[in-house]
Design a protein around this motif. Sequence first.
Motif, PDB file in Angstrom:
ATOM      1  N   LEU A  71       0.709  -1.160  -0.077  1.00 24.67           N
ATOM      2  CA  LEU A  71      -0.096  -0.184  -0.086  1.00 24.67           C
ATOM      3  C   LEU A  71       0.798   1.223   0.105  1.00 24.67           C
ATOM      4  O   LEU A  71       0.640   2.305   0.703  1.00 24.67           O
ATOM      5  CB  LEU A  71      -1.001  -0.029   1.190  1.00 24.67           C
ATOM      6  CG  LEU A  71      -2.140  -1.295   1.285  1.00 24.67           C
ATOM      7  CD1 LEU A  71      -3.032  -1.058   2.431  1.00 24.67           C
ATOM      8  CD2 LEU A  71      -2.756  -1.364  -0.013  1.00 24.67           C
ATOM      9  N   GLY A  80       3.002   8.510   7.611  1.00 25.90           N
ATOM     10  CA  GLY A  80       3.732   9.086   6.434  1.00 25.90           C
ATOM     11  C   GLY A  80       2.876   9.431   5.474  1.00 25.90           C
ATOM     12  O   GLY A  80       3.398  10.499   4.593  1.00 25.90           O
ATOM     13  N   GLU A 110       1.356  12.753   5.950  1.00 24.29           N
ATOM     14  CA  GLU A 110       2.464  13.692   6.227  1.00 24.29           C
ATOM     15  C   GLU A 110       3.132  14.144   4.969  1.00 24.29           C
ATOM     16  O   GLU A 110       3.376  15.330   4.552  1.00 24.29           O
ATOM     17  CB  GLU A 110       3.729  13.269   7.246  1.00 24.29           C
ATOM     18  CG  GLU A 110       3.030  13.080   8.405  1.00 24.29           C
ATOM     19  CD  GLU A 110       3.933  12.250   9.474  1.00 24.29           C
ATOM     20  OE1 GLU A 110       4.294  11.304   9.088  1.00 24.29           O
ATOM     21  OE2 GLU A 110       4.364  12.893  10.554  1.00 24.29           O
ATOM     22  N   PRO A 165       3.823  11.028  15.159  1.00 22.47           N
ATOM     23  CA  PRO A 165       4.045  11.315  13.802  1.00 22.47           C
ATOM     24  C   PRO A 165       5.716  11.889  13.879  1.00 22.47           C
ATOM     25  O   PRO A 165       5.968  12.285  14.896  1.00 22.47           O
ATOM     26  CB  PRO A 165       3.167  12.476  13.622  1.00 22.47           C
ATOM     27  CG  PRO A 165       1.894  12.181  14.594  1.00 22.47           C
ATOM     28  CD  PRO A 165       2.409  11.606  15.757  1.00 22.47           C
TER      29      PRO A 165
HETATM   30  C1  HXC Z   1       4.281  -1.761   6.123  1.00 24.08           C
HETATM   31  C2  HXC Z   1       2.323  -1.999   5.453  1.00 24.08           C
HETATM   32  C3  HXC Z   1       1.951  -0.777   5.898  1.00 24.08           C
HETATM   33  C4  HXC Z   1       3.111  -0.052   6.622  1.00 24.08           C
HETATM   34  C5  HXC Z   1       0.035  -1.485   5.022  1.00 24.08           C
HETATM   35  N1  HXC Z   1       1.114  -2.624   4.722  1.00 24.08           N
HETATM   36  N2  HXC Z   1       0.605  -0.739   5.837  1.00 24.08           N
HETATM   37  N3  HXC Z   1       3.349  -2.509   5.364  1.00 24.08           N
HETATM   38  N4  HXC Z   1       4.232  -0.455   6.795  1.00 24.08           N
HETATM   39  N5  HXC Z   1       2.691   1.154   7.060  1.00 24.08           N
HETATM   40  C6  HXC Z   1       1.148  -4.065   4.134  1.00 24.08           C
HETATM   41  C7  HXC Z   1       0.383  -4.838   5.109  1.00 24.08           C
HETATM   42  O1  HXC Z   1       1.322  -5.413   6.047  1.00 24.08           O
HETATM   43  C8  HXC Z   1       0.059  -5.990   3.805  1.00 24.08           C
HETATM   44  O2  HXC Z   1       1.129  -6.609   3.876  1.00 24.08           O
HETATM   45  C9  HXC Z   1      -0.374  -4.979   2.692  1.00 24.08           C
HETATM   46  O3  HXC Z   1       0.349  -3.773   2.960  1.00 24.08           O
HETATM   47  C10 HXC Z   1      -1.737  -4.543   2.737  1.00 24.08           C
HETATM   48  O4  HXC Z   1      -2.316  -4.235   3.918  1.00 24.08           O
HETATM   49  P1  HXC Z   1      -3.830  -4.812   4.667  1.00 24.08           P
HETATM   50  O5  HXC Z   1      -3.320  -4.279   6.258  1.00 24.08           O
HETATM   51  O6  HXC Z   1      -3.766  -6.242   4.450  1.00 24.08           O
HETATM   52  O7  HXC Z   1      -4.800  -4.010   3.989  1.00 24.08           O
HETATM   53  P2  HXC Z   1      -6.220  -3.769   4.774  1.00 24.08           P
HETATM   54  O8  HXC Z   1      -6.673  -4.783   5.502  1.00 24.08           O
HETATM   55  O9  HXC Z   1      -6.986  -3.383   3.660  1.00 24.08           O
HETATM   56  O10 HXC Z   1      -5.790  -2.321   5.666  1.00 24.08           O
HETATM   57  C11 HXC Z   1      -5.243  -1.247   4.955  1.00 24.08           C
HETATM   58  C12 HXC Z   1      -4.839  -0.329   6.459  1.00 24.08           C
HETATM   59  C13 HXC Z   1      -3.777  -1.096   7.012  1.00 24.08           C
HETATM   60  C14 HXC Z   1      -5.796   0.134   7.236  1.00 24.08           C
HETATM   61  C15 HXC Z   1      -3.969   0.971   5.602  1.00 24.08           C
HETATM   62  O11 HXC Z   1      -2.693  -1.676   6.253  1.00 24.08           O
HETATM   63  C16 HXC Z   1      -2.969  -0.350   8.104  1.00 24.08           C
HETATM   64  O12 HXC Z   1      -3.571  -0.274   9.193  1.00 24.08           O
HETATM   65  N6  HXC Z   1      -1.559  -0.047   7.795  1.00 24.08           N
HETATM   66  C17 HXC Z   1      -0.799   0.623   8.795  1.00 24.08           C
HETATM   67  C18 HXC Z   1      -1.228   1.980   8.968  1.00 24.08           C
HETATM   68  C19 HXC Z   1      -0.260   2.955   9.803  1.00 24.08           C
HETATM   69  O13 HXC Z   1      -0.259   2.609  11.061  1.00 24.08           O
HETATM   70  N7  HXC Z   1       0.505   3.779   9.420  1.00 24.08           N
HETATM   71  C20 HXC Z   1       1.371   4.428  10.012  1.00 24.08           C
HETATM   72  C21 HXC Z   1       2.670   3.938  10.240  1.00 24.08           C
HETATM   73  S1  HXC Z   1       3.847   4.799  11.120  1.00 24.08           S
HETATM   74  P3  HXC Z   1       0.992  -8.412   3.851  1.00 24.08           P
HETATM   75  O14 HXC Z   1       2.638  -8.715   3.465  1.00 24.08           O
HETATM   76  O15 HXC Z   1       0.678  -8.853   5.146  1.00 24.08           O
HETATM   77  O16 HXC Z   1      -0.006  -8.744   2.635  1.00 24.08           O
HETATM   78  C22 HXC Z   1       3.959   6.242  10.223  1.00 24.08           C
HETATM   79  C23 HXC Z   1       4.752   7.476  10.948  1.00 24.08           C
HETATM   80  C24 HXC Z   1       6.164   7.153  11.207  1.00 24.08           C
HETATM   81  O17 HXC Z   1       3.945   6.504   8.923  1.00 24.08           O
HETATM   82  C25 HXC Z   1       6.784   7.887  12.324  1.00 24.08           C
HETATM   83  C26 HXC Z   1       7.029   7.275  13.525  1.00 24.08           C
HETATM   84  C27 HXC Z   1       7.515   6.151  13.306  1.00 24.08           C
END
Ligand code: HXC
Length: 257
Positions: free
Chosen positions: A25, A108, A111, A138
């Motif tokens: 994603l 991110g 962001e 964040p």
């Molecule tokens: C790594 C990720 C990812 C991420 C999704 N994927 N988000 N991999 N980093 N941020 C991967 C999943 O592991 C999965 O891989 C594939 O993408 C599809 O995602 P699913 O979860 O199966 O899809 P879905 O059920 O439709 O859910 C979508 C979603 C969920 C709601 C967006 O993926 C989610 O909650 N993602 C994380 C969002 C998040 O917390 N972002 C903030 C990150 S921290 P596989 O291999 O399992 O199929 C950040 C700030 C950093 O950004 C600053 C401080 C650290």
Amino acid sequence: QAYENIIVTTEGRVGVITLNRPKALNALNDALMREVVAAAEAFDADRGIGAIVVTGSERAFAAGADIKEMQAQSYQDMLLSDWFALWDRFCDVRTPTIAAVSGYALGGGCELAMMCDMLIAADSAKFGQPEITLGVIPGIGGSQRLTRAVGKAKAMDLILTGRQMDAEEAERSGLVSRVVPADTLLKETMEAATKIASMSLPATYVAKEAVNAALETTLAEGVRFERRTFHATFALEDRSEGMAAFIEKRKPEFKHN
Ligand code: HXC
């Protein structure tokens, strides 16, 4: 230059960066971040480019920083590599940047969209800062840019609960410039970008600088900066052309100097 995590194209004077890690994603890993910054800087150095569009897929603009990549890192790793400091260079780009957001723009991803000068959202867009659910906060400016964009009330709500906000709420809160039907997102964004890119490039640079000054300084300082910069536009050949074209009732032909 060959990129592995993004697709870079141009259409006229518009440069397009499409995030392309569909299986994750468009999670922002280090390689993708470096490519986005390199591509944005390359467009910025090209006088033939007057606007940069950053977009993702229909399902996700970007679902955040890559959690799998960050998981094993220590405090020392983060500090020594100054993790995410690279993005400052994206913000230093002088060419106007437009985020075209469809689907998830989380962490991110949200962001990155907020680092762009304009944010156009599909009605399917979902914004959020879910870092708190991972035990972090964040790290690419979210707590600062979201608060400036939507105010303390909404920013606290989103950052403390980690909940998602839909496109309608995002527009109402002042986070996005426009909301459009998902199937017209790229068309509408390219139209806006093409319009921006048709203006005098140096005038565009200083217009962007002046708006950004409003977020970083006092009103008196900002107004003084604007006035001096406005005076300076009278040195531009494009200024002479723009005013002459108006008087002569024709379209201006900007030479970007
Ligand atoms: C790594 C990720 C990812 C991420 C999704 N994927 N988000 N991999 N980093 N941020 C991967 C999943 O592991 C999965 O891989 C594939 O993408 C599809 O995602 P699913 O979860 O199966 O899809 P879905 O059920 O439709 O859910 C979508 C979603 C969920 C709601 C967006 O993926 C989610 O909650 N993602 C994380 C969002 C998040 O917390 N972002 C903030 C990150 S921290 P596989 O291999 O399992 O199929 C950040 C700030 C950093 O950004 C600053 C401080 C650290």
